[in-house]
Every structure is written in structure tokens, then in C-alpha cells.
Design an enzyme around this catalytic site. Structure first.
Site, mmCIF file in Angstrom:
data_model
loop_
_atom_site.group_PDB
_atom_site.id
_atom_site.type_symbol
_atom_site.label_atom_id
_atom_site.label_comp_id
_atom_site.label_asym_id
_atom_site.label_seq_id
_atom_site.Cartn_x
_atom_site.Cartn_y
_atom_site.Cartn_z
ATOM 1 N N TYR A 87 -10.479 78.148 55.864
ATOM 2 C CA TYR A 87 -10.547 77.096 56.879
ATOM 3 C C TYR A 87 -10.175 77.688 58.226
ATOM 4 O O TYR A 87 -9.264 78.509 58.334
ATOM 5 C CB TYR A 87 -9.566 75.965 56.525
ATOM 6 C CG TYR A 87 -9.417 74.942 57.635
ATOM 7 C CD1 TYR A 87 -10.213 73.797 57.660
ATOM 8 C CD2 TYR A 87 -8.496 75.128 58.679
ATOM 9 C CE1 TYR A 87 -10.099 72.871 58.684
ATOM 10 C CE2 TYR A 87 -8.390 74.210 59.711
ATOM 11 C CZ TYR A 87 -9.186 73.082 59.707
ATOM 12 O OH TYR A 87 -9.080 72.170 60.728
ATOM 13 N N GLU A 99 -14.076 72.736 64.205
ATOM 14 C CA GLU A 99 -13.600 73.045 62.869
ATOM 15 C C GLU A 99 -14.713 73.710 62.069
ATOM 16 O O GLU A 99 -15.851 73.257 62.101
ATOM 17 C CB GLU A 99 -13.183 71.727 62.213
ATOM 18 C CG GLU A 99 -12.458 71.851 60.913
ATOM 19 C CD GLU A 99 -12.020 70.481 60.398
ATOM 20 O OE1 GLU A 99 -10.835 70.170 60.474
ATOM 21 O OE2 GLU A 99 -12.893 69.734 59.912
#
Lengths: 287, 380, 287, 380
Positions: free
Chosen positions: D101, D189
Site C-alpha cells: 500500500y 492512493e
């Protein structure tokens, strides 16, 4: 006995596995400096100098594990600004940058950041610090100076060695020698170091080694006149230098007719500093 | 590294700074063709990296393309302050209402860039600074913030620029700042920035100096370097990592360290000699580096003696001595040399050189005095 | 009698010739605030309000000529950050930014700069300050409050007016009312203002008006518990607000389940703050 | 403003972040064609601005272009959490070794952006934060300095990324930071950022949220707005400068000021009612604005009563009353209304409204209690 570095300094070397970094780390260890860690990203977990110095991937890790409070930087010019920011952000109190050839824009950003963070920077493009008998942080040869009560601050490298050596030959020793570097934008300047020497009970006299370019020597003269009680001698390099040409150091240039050696010598002599005609005259001026 | 006017203006125009229409020419016929494209009446400007081009006749007005060709031929044949004119900028002519000044440089006392503007444009800013310093308005730029719009506006206010030109002036200020910071410049100057009779702002002349240390980030700028500007030996020196500046004297110097190299020049002068150059060989002293240094020093026919002054710190003096001997056996200089070695293993180094019948000295004073005597033909 | 602004405040209005700026300048002058200058680039040399307030081209000129020490900003959002930098760089000590809708990135840069310069910023996206009977800097209606000993600090506009008015109806007056604004990144926060009220001898009780989003109310509760001796009451708006939606103010949003009114009320009640169920209950809680 | 996956990834790729080959399709036949270009085997992803697309069946794997067409037809017919699927992203398939991530958002407690990385990618970061918060590594970015290279490296070190991927990871970090700051984003993101079996880093999914207040600097981003995401009345409200959020209750609210609007909802709830909406009419209260507000509130069939709560400060209450009367005569609402005016000229305002047979209240408590009673059909 000294300013800035001594036997209690816990030193970290950024760029420890490079050719220069490794060589000078060995010199510093041999001099007795407490080199507690090295940093080279991607080499964390290794050891250098026969297991004497552990290598970490980052300054933060190194500082956390070893309690390093001072860093000396040997990384290439293009990575040097980042290395300085990394050290400052990791809580290092004193950063000494040896690297030469860092872009001025990078240094203006670094200086702006360090000023505001109140982290002390020495250099860049400097030989670092030597407290004879105490610690060596940088590349000043350890064998050319002996402990004593003379504080030395200089914009130059080998010229400083020359003075240290001349003092040693005359049986005179140094409290600390500080090379502040020859770049136009750097960290600590003459006045900062003179202030430290003035406050250091073990420093009795000071030597200032300046050169053409900028006006730091004039500011030093002003400081000496108003705030110093200790005896000062000086040498200013570049009396024979032509205007408009950079004399090796990025900061050593006479621009628009200002920054000449003559001006600087005049300013220093006007406040009672004894200015040597050549480096070998320094010991006699201090006697 | 200095950029030519045409290079600087090309960069400016990338940052939306208005410049006159025009192009660079390397031949008279190119100049003629550009003049035709621009309607005949043009200004022809020698592209050399020294001041005073105008006074030297390097900037001329052509009334038509034929005259442009003739003048181009003349100017391309000129040397200005020792520099050959290899390129011309051919620009449209402009009717000028007023000339102002706008520039940025680094203020090393403040550790930040300073933008300067003046209502007195068209003359050297140092001249304005001398005669009427209050005519130069300065604003320091925070290196982490960049130029703020209000700062550009304050300059416009302070130089009494007509209000209808503020917006355009502010845009030029931002363009110049962006050109400056994104090129890692140490000088970016528009002089004059003119107000035309049509009430437009136009950068008539431009100058940029780029930080050599930052060229690694700007390969396009590095390619712009004009080798004609520098003396050939200085270019050669850089190849070997040597820092060399030629001077007018008789005593060639080879020193390690910039400060010590200056101090060596100084002491030569102190004892009545004249240094022929500044030369810092940097760290270490391999035979290759020392050899290159010798060749460069000796390429100056004025040199009568070479003074080698090495402080052995990390580098050991005996190694340096071997480097010198290797270089000498290769270069075979025909003029006398004085060598001073000091520091680590100096005795051994001096012994090696003495064995090779070189003049050695232990102190800087001794070395300098010996070199001066020898330059005057007085022997040791 | 007050904090931050009073009869000695020398106020400068940035954006004085705009529709909003001019209207509120008039209101401030009528209230008795010393409005010494206005700034609108390009309008320097004019006067507004029948020759009462001179207009300058820049804050620096205005401050130099008039000795202004406080600025209130009414310029459009896209020029607001620059206006704040201009004020800070001109030596203004207190900057009050009314402008709404400023990009967060701009405000992060402004906040970073102001923190380091030690210039106080109120707002943006706030109604400003009112010291009843002393000075009005911003847009809080002057007629809804009377002088007194209650300090009010709020993230909201009309909700604050509601409370001031309710206090006035109950015969209770305010020392100073500070609207800190509804943006996620702003200058002065609850804790800063509470500290000022705690130190102000003329403030006896304080009212805190918070809303959903962020954690400034929790920080305020912590501060009240450790550093405040004065009585505090509070109201927190947004108990009925759904999560994940911005309730008008850019900062009023419950994100990832945090920043709810319930949390904030709990934190305040836990340290002895009396929390009103609705704004009209405030006067009773202070009695 | 939220951007779709395909929009976010297009922006990422402009900043040199590697993304899978692929393109967006609006019809099944386009999807088929893209699948053919990509070699048949593709992943088809519904482009809707809500989480949980996968669970809802909005992400499917097609083994060949024919299957791609079939699946595209199915997915384009879907509604996911109330949002119609109008576009698909057709991406090449990738063999995954590991999912990590990487994201940036603004930390309002610290007043600066924070970059976060985790070795646990592919699940919602809030989920990771809940279960194993120590798996999320954070570094705050100085807004005046930007992301420093050492920070990106520190993240790579801290999430135990293999060393041969550090350089690539650092470049992606810089790319994401540049995309974030240059787009005025409040979220950027990459989840998951995958390591392929070929040991390459690839941004498999992307999400960006852009600061509405900064759209004036980004006309290209403003054009990306997807109006399907928002309830139609919210879009309508923005046109009139109103801030409106629809809720589930029965009492419509019209208030000036965001804080007071929330407080009004709160007090309705306190007295047992349910607010139907948040609505801030902002400063002033022209008949036009009030009229638009009425229409938007009344477009919600659940609304049984409207509560108008106006604090007259700078705006005078009698003027507001006239605005309300004007709007009412135009919109002619058929449900009861409670009006509370307070502040400057409140008495006059209330008199005007009372004359028009509207229910008026002086206090907020009174207004709320009355509205709640009326919503329950209890009359005043």
C-alpha cells in the site's frame, strides 16, 4: 578543552562505505574518535573496519540504535542536500558536511531549513573539525596538530593544515580547529565559531584564516571589536588574486570590486587583529 | 557558466517572457535571410561573452537585408576583447519609450536570492549602484517559498511603473524567477527591459549565468557551454580535475588546495615576484595529474620558474615526490623548479627529489624567495 | 478587558475597495475600530469612506505610513495566501483572514510560514474578532453583544452570533469573541485562545463552540483539564450529522469514524466542562 | 472531488508511475476491442465512486475478448450502491507476487501531508489501521520542502521491501507526491501497489480526491467531475451557492451558516424529530436563493415540515422575511413552515411573516419543538 567535538562525541558517518568515507572513517577511528555508526542505504546490517562500525540503511535507524549525536557527510554532491535534511530530521545536533561541489540552490534551502531547526551545520566543502587529543570529525590529518589553547577557524583546507603544522613546529597546540568551508553559502560562519571560542575556557587565543570573497571576515572583525576579549591573529589568502575569477573555492571571488583581501585585512587590523603576511608568520604573531 | 544573449533569451521565452522576434546566425547570408523574414530593418548583435559589445562596434542597426548582410560580414570578422565573434543575433527593431532593469542574483550575505529592479535600465547595474543606489529596489526571495506575487507588485510600485503595465511586469518577474530557479542560475538579468512606444514590455537583452555545480541536473544547459570564452589551458585543466587560472607573471605555481594556492601566489608577490597562475591540483597527486599540471603551466611562455608547494596531510609526501618525478621524466620541463614538501613523510619526499637534482625547500618563505631569485635570473 | 484586539488596535484592511471589504470596513469604523489604512494594489492614493481611510498599493507602504499592527483580509480565495504572506513579511503582528474557500495546500504553506515567523493568524474562513465596546475586526455584527467578562471562542459564524445574542438577552457580556474559522488547516486554534483567556484578568468564564471534524476540541479538553482555572461551558454542533459528508465548513466532516460530536462532548464533560444541548442553553450553564 | 480509478491512474502515469496497460470503455463492444488489443485475457472493472466494487461483482476476469464483451454487458447494466455503472476500465492481467500500500493524505492535526506505506496492501487501509496499526508506516511531508528522497527510502526500509526494488519504489513515491501536490489533492492512493512475479512494481488500483477549493487552478481536473456520484439536488444546490446534504428525516431545514445549520439539525433530533437535510443558504437571503432552497428541500418527498432558522446579523431580518415571502409566492409550498428570525429587525420580520399567516417562533427551542409537533401531525 575544546568546542563542538570531543571524546564524548558519538559520531555517525553518512556515506561510510564509499571510497572516501571508508578511508576517513578508519582515520577517525584510529585517532580515537567514537565512530558509533555508518549509514549507506542498501547496506544496512553490514559492518565495516573489521566489525568496528555497524552500517545502517538510514540516519534515523542509526541514531536510534547507537545514540549518535553528530554526523559527518561524505556522500556525492547530488545526494548531499538530502543527506543533510535526513540528519537534521533525525535529531542529529551537529552535522559536518565534507562534500564539495553542492549546487548553491540546494545549500540555500538547506541553510534556510537548518537555521529554523536550530541544527548546527559545518561546511559543506570543508575539512571538518579537529580537537587534538580529543576527536577528529572530517579529514584534517590528525598528526599535524597537538593539543593546546589556540582556537583556529578557517575557510580553507590545506592552508589550515599549514598553519596547524607551523604551530606544532613552534610547540604551540590547538584547542579545536574548525574548517567552515569555502562555499558561498554554508552553515556555521566565522562569527559563530568566534563566539564559541570566546566562551570556551580552554581557548586563550584564536586564529582566523580567511580568503577573498564575501564579507564574513568583515563581520568577524566587527564581532571581535565588540564581543571578544581574547587575542586574535589572522591570515587572508588572495592578495594576488585577480578580480572576477573564482579561485578554486566556489566562494573565493572578488565581485564588483568587493570582497578583496585588502579590505578584509584593513577591517581586521582596524580592530587590533594581527594579520600575518604569510601563514608561517602566524606562530610569531601569537607569541 | 555564462550563457550567450541568444541562449538566455531563448530560455526566457520558454518562461513566457516576451522577447523581440529574431534568430541566431553563424554566417552573413543567414543574417540576410533572417533580416528578410523580419522585414529588412534589424539589429545585429555579436554574441560574445563580454560586456561592452556596443562600444566595440558589435551591435549595429541595418536598414535593410542587404545592409544586414554587409554588417554581419564585418561583425563576424571581429574579435571583441580577445574573443572571436562566431555567432550573431538578428533581432527585429523596436521603438523604445523607456528602459528599465530587472535581475536576480544570489545574495551571499543573506543566503538567499535577491530580485532587483530599477527605473534606470540600459546601463550596467553596477554603474547605477555606484551613482544612484536608491534607484535599485531589492526584494529577497525565500528559497523555500519562491517569489511571492506581492513582491513582484512591490517592485512595480517602487520603480514607479505605470499601473497598466503591472500585470505584465509581475508575469515577467515570475517568468524570470522560474527561469532562474529551475535553471540553477546565479544570475538572470533583463537589461534593458523596455517599454515600447506601443506600451508593451519586452526583454531586449538577456544574460544568464548558471551554477557549474548544478549542471548535472541540466544536460541541456551543459550543452550550451561556449568553449571559446575560456582560455584553452583552463578548459584543458578542467578535464583533469585541476583548477587553473592564468595570470600575467613569471612564476608558475602548482599547489594542493585552493587556499594554499592563493597563499602561495601571495607570498611570491610579497617577496617581489609575480605569479604566473593559480593552480590547485586537488587531493592526491598522481603522476598523471602532476604531468597534466606541468604541461598546462609550461604552455604559458612567460613562465620562468615553477614553484611546487605541497602540504602532505592524508596524502604522503613521498608518494607526491614519486608523482612529480614520474611526470618530470615524461614532460621533461626545461626551466628550473623549486619544490617544497611539508607534512607527512616530507623528509623522505625531499630526499627523493634532491637525489633527482631538484631544488628543494622546507619552508614556504624559503621556497618563495628561491623561486623569486631564480625568476630574476639570480640563481638559487 | 479583552484579548487580541481593543481600542489601541491600528487596523489595516486588505481588499478594502472590494464589495465585502468596503461594507465591513464601514461597519468596523462605525463600531469605533481604528481603521488606519486599506490596501488594494493599483488603487494607492485613493481614499474610501468619505476620506476616512487612505488606500495604499501594498501592505508595507500602508504599515510604514500608518503604523498599522493588525490586518484583516477580504481578498478573493485565489489571492488570499499571497495576502497573508504579504502581511507577515511587512511586520503585521496579527492577521485575521475572513476569506472562505482557500485551497488546503495554500493554507498548509501559510501555516508553516506563520508558525516559524511567530506571526499570529486568525482564520481563514472565520468571522474575525469582536471585543464589545473596544474593537471589531471582521464581520461579527457589533449590535449583538455587550461588554462583559465571558470569553468566547468558536469554529462557526452565525452559531456564534446566536450564542452572543443569547448571552446579551440574558444580560451577560463578552470580553472578546474569537472566531477561529471552519477550515481544516487554520492559524490560531482553541488551545491558543483558551490560553489567552486564562491569562486575561478581565475574562472570568469561557465558552467554546466546536463542531464535528478534527480533534481540536479534544485538545482543548486536555488543555482545560491541565491548565485552566476558569469556568468553561461548550456547545458542539453536528450531533445529527452523518459520517463522511462535509457539513458546509471544509473542516466539518467525520472521517473514518473519528471527529464525531459524541467523542468531543465526552472529552469535554470528562474534564468538567458543562456542555449545552443547544445554543440557547449556554447562558444558564454560565450562571 | 473524487476521481475515478481510470482518471487517477492516467494522472499517475503522467508522473511516471507504472500502471497496467489498459483503457476505459463505455460500451461492451469497446471493451471487446480493448481486450483483443491486450491479448484477450483482461480484468474488467466498473468505474463507480464507491468502495466494495469487487464484492458487488463489479470487477471480473475475462479469459478472452468474447468473455470480455459478455461481462462488460453485465457490469454496464449494474447499479453499485445506488450508482449506475457507465464506464469500465479494461486492464491487462498481471501475475502478482505481493501487494503493498502507498498513499498520501493531509494530516490536519499536523497541518501537513502524510505519506503512508504498508506491507499489507490490497485491503482498505482503515482496516489495516484497525487490526495492525504498526503495519502502517507514516512520514510527514514539510509543505515547503516537499517529499525528500530519504523519506521515500525510509518507507521502503520500514516495510521491508526487497532492496532491488528500492529505487523503483522511491521513484513511485516521488511520482505520487508530485501528482498529489501538483493536483491539489487531499488523497492519492495506490492500493494495491503490486510486485509482479517478474519483480516489477505496478500501480494496480488508484484513487484520488481533489480539493474543490483548488479547482480554479486545474480546469482539466474540474472537467473530470462525474455528476452521477452526487444526488441531483446536491448538484442543483451548488449552482445557487447553497450547501445542501440530503438526510433521511422529515423536517426540512433552511438555515444561514454551516454551524447554525448543524445546530438546527441537532435540536430537531434533541426534541424527537428527524432532520431531512443540512442546508446552508450562506450570506444574504435573496428571494432567488430562498426560492431555490425551497425547491430543493421540497424535492424530497419525505419532508413534512420546513423549519427556517435565520440569524440576522449583517443581513436584516425584515429583508430576509421579504425574500421568504417572495419565494413562497413563487414556489407555493403545500406543507407547513415554521420560521424563526432573530437578531437585527427580527420583530419587523416576524410581523411581516405573521401577517402572511406563517408559523413564527422567537427562540430556537420553540421553533424546533413546534416543527417536531407539526411533523408528527400534532398541529402547532
Amino acid at each position: 578543552m575544546s568546542i563542538l567535538v570531543d571524546k564524548t562525541t558519538r559520531l555517525l558517518v553518512q556515506g561510510v562505505t564509499g571510497h572516501e568515507g571508508l578511508f576517513h572513517t578508519q582515520q577517525m577511528v584510529e585517532y580515537g574518535t567514537q565512530v558509533v555508526a555508518g549509514v549507506t542505504p542498501g547496506r544496512g546490517g553490514e559492518w565495516v573496519l573489521d566489525g568496528k562500525v555497524p552500517v545502517f540503511d538510514s540516519v534515523r535507524l542509526a541514531a536510534d540504535y547507537t545514540g549518535a549525536n553528530t554526523s559527518v557527510i561524505f556522500v556525492p554532491a547530488r545526494a548531499a542536500a538530502d543527506a543533510m535534511f535526513e540528519a537534521a530530521d533525525a535529531g542529529i545536533e551537529l552535522v559536518v558536511c565534507i562534500t564539495e561541489g553542492i549546487p548553491v540552490r540546494d545549500m540555500m534551502e538547506v541553510r534556510r531549513y537548518f537555521d529554523q531547526k536550530n541544527v548546527r551545520l559545518i561546511g559543506p566543502n570543508c575539512p571538518g573539525l579537529l580537537t587534538p587529543g580529543g576527536a577528529k570529525v572530517g579529514i584534517i590529518p590528525g598528526n599535524i596538530a597537538i593539543p593546546g589553547n589556540i582556537g583556529i577557524v578557517s575557510r580553507s583546507g590545506t592552508l589550515t593544515y599549514e598553519v596547524l603544522y607551523a604551530l606544532k613546529m613552534a610547540g604551540m597546540g590547538a584547542s579545536t580547529c574548525v574548517g567552515i568551508g569555502g562555499d558561498p553559502v554554508n552553515g556555521t560562519n566565522f562569527v559563530d565559531v568566534l563566539q564559541l571560542f570566546e566562551n570556551d575556557p580552554h581557548t586563550e587565543k584564536v586564529v582566523l584564516i580567511g580568503e577573498i570573497g564575501g564579507s564574513e571576515e568583515e563581520k568577524a572583525a566587527d564581532f571581535i571589536s565588540h564581543h571578544m576579549t581574547k587575542m586574535a591573529a589572522a591570515f587572508i589568502a588572495g592578495q594576488a588574486a585577480p578580480p572576477g575569477k573564482r579561485m578554486g573555492h566556489a566562494g573565493a571571488i572578488i565581485e564588483s570590486g568587493s570582497g578583496t583581501a585588502a579590505e578584509k585585512i584593513r577591517a581586521l587590523e582596524a580592530v587590533g587583529v594581527r594579520v600575518a603576511r604569510h601563514p608561517e608568520e602566524i606562530p610569531a604573531l601569537l607569541a | 557558466m555564462k550563457l550567450h544573449e541568444y541562449q538566455s533569451k531563448t530560455i526566457f521565452s520558454r518562461y513566457k517572457i516576451p522577447i523581440p522576434r529574431g534568430r541566431v546566425a553563424a554566417t552573413a547570408s543567414e543574417a540576410k535571410q533572417i533580416a528578410e523574414e523580419l522585414g529588412g530593418r534589424v539589429v545585429i548583435k555579436a554574441q560574445v561573452l563580454v560586456g561592452g559589445r556596443g562600444k566595440a562596434g558589435g551591435i549595429r542597426l541595418a536598414k535593410n537585408s542587404k545592409e544586414a548582410e554587409e554588417l554581419a560580414t564585418v561583425i563576424l570578422g571581429m574579435d571583441i576583447k580577445g574573443l572571436p565573434v562566431r555567432k550573431l543575433l538578428v533581432d527585429e527593431t523596436v521603438r523604445i519609450q523607456k528602459e528599465i532593469y530587472l535581475g536576480i542574483t544570489n545574495d551571499r550575505t543573506m543566503n538567499r536570492p535577491v530580485m532587483m529592479a530599477s527605473s534606470e535600465g540600459g546601463v550596467e547595474i553596477e554603474e547605477v549602484a555606484r551613482i544612484s543606489p536608491d534607484k535599485i529596489i531589492k526584494t529577497h526571495i525565500d528559497p523555500l517559498l519562491g517569489l511571492r506575487d506581492y513582491q513582484a507588485r512591490d517592485l512595480a510600485v517602487s520603480i514607479d511603473l505605470p499601473r497598466d503595465l503591472w500585470r505584465g511586469f509581475q508575469e515577467i518577474c515570475h517568468g524570470l524567477w522560474n527561469a532562474y530557479s529551475q535553471s540553477d542560475a546565479s544570475l538572470a538579468e533583463i537589461n534593458p527591459l523596455v517599454i515600447t512606444v506601443e506600451n508593451r514590455l519586452l526583454a531586449l537583452d538577456g544574460k544568464m549565468v548558471v551554477d557549474d555545480n548544478a549542471l548535472f541536473r541540466h544536460p541541456d544547459l551543459a550543452d550550451m557551454r561556449d568553449l571559446d570564452v575560456e582560455a584553452a589551458p583552463e578548459v584543458e585543466a578542467r578535464k583533469y580535475g585541476l583548477s587553473y587560472i592564468q595570470l600575467d607573471g613569471e612564476i608558475g605555481c602548482m599547489v594542493n588546495g585552493a587556499g594554499l594556492a592563493m597563499a602561495t601566489m601571495d607570498i611570491i608577490q610579497l617577496y617581489g615576484g609575480t605569479p604566473a597562475n593559480f593552480l590547485d591540483i586537488g587531493g592526491g597527486a598522481s603522476a598523471e595529474k602532476v604531468g597534466a599540471a606541468f604541461r598546462i603551466i609550461l604552455s604559458d611562455p612567460k613562465v620562468k620558474v615553477v614553484l611546487i608547494n605541497i602540504f602532505g596531510g592524508i596524502t604522503r609526501c613521498d608518494e607526491v615526490a614519486r608523482g612529480i618525478l614520474g611526470a618530470i621524466s615524461e614532460v621533461k620541463p626545461k626551466i628550473p623548479m623549486v619544490v617544497r614538501l611539508v607534512g607527512t613523510n616530507a623528509a623522505e619526499g625531499l630526499r627523493l627529489l634532491g637525489d633527482a637534482h631538484m631544488v628543494t625547500a622546507e619552508t614556504l618563505v624559503d621556497a618563495a624567495q628561491t623561486a623569486v631569485r631564480m625568476a630574476k635570473g639570480e640563481g638559487r
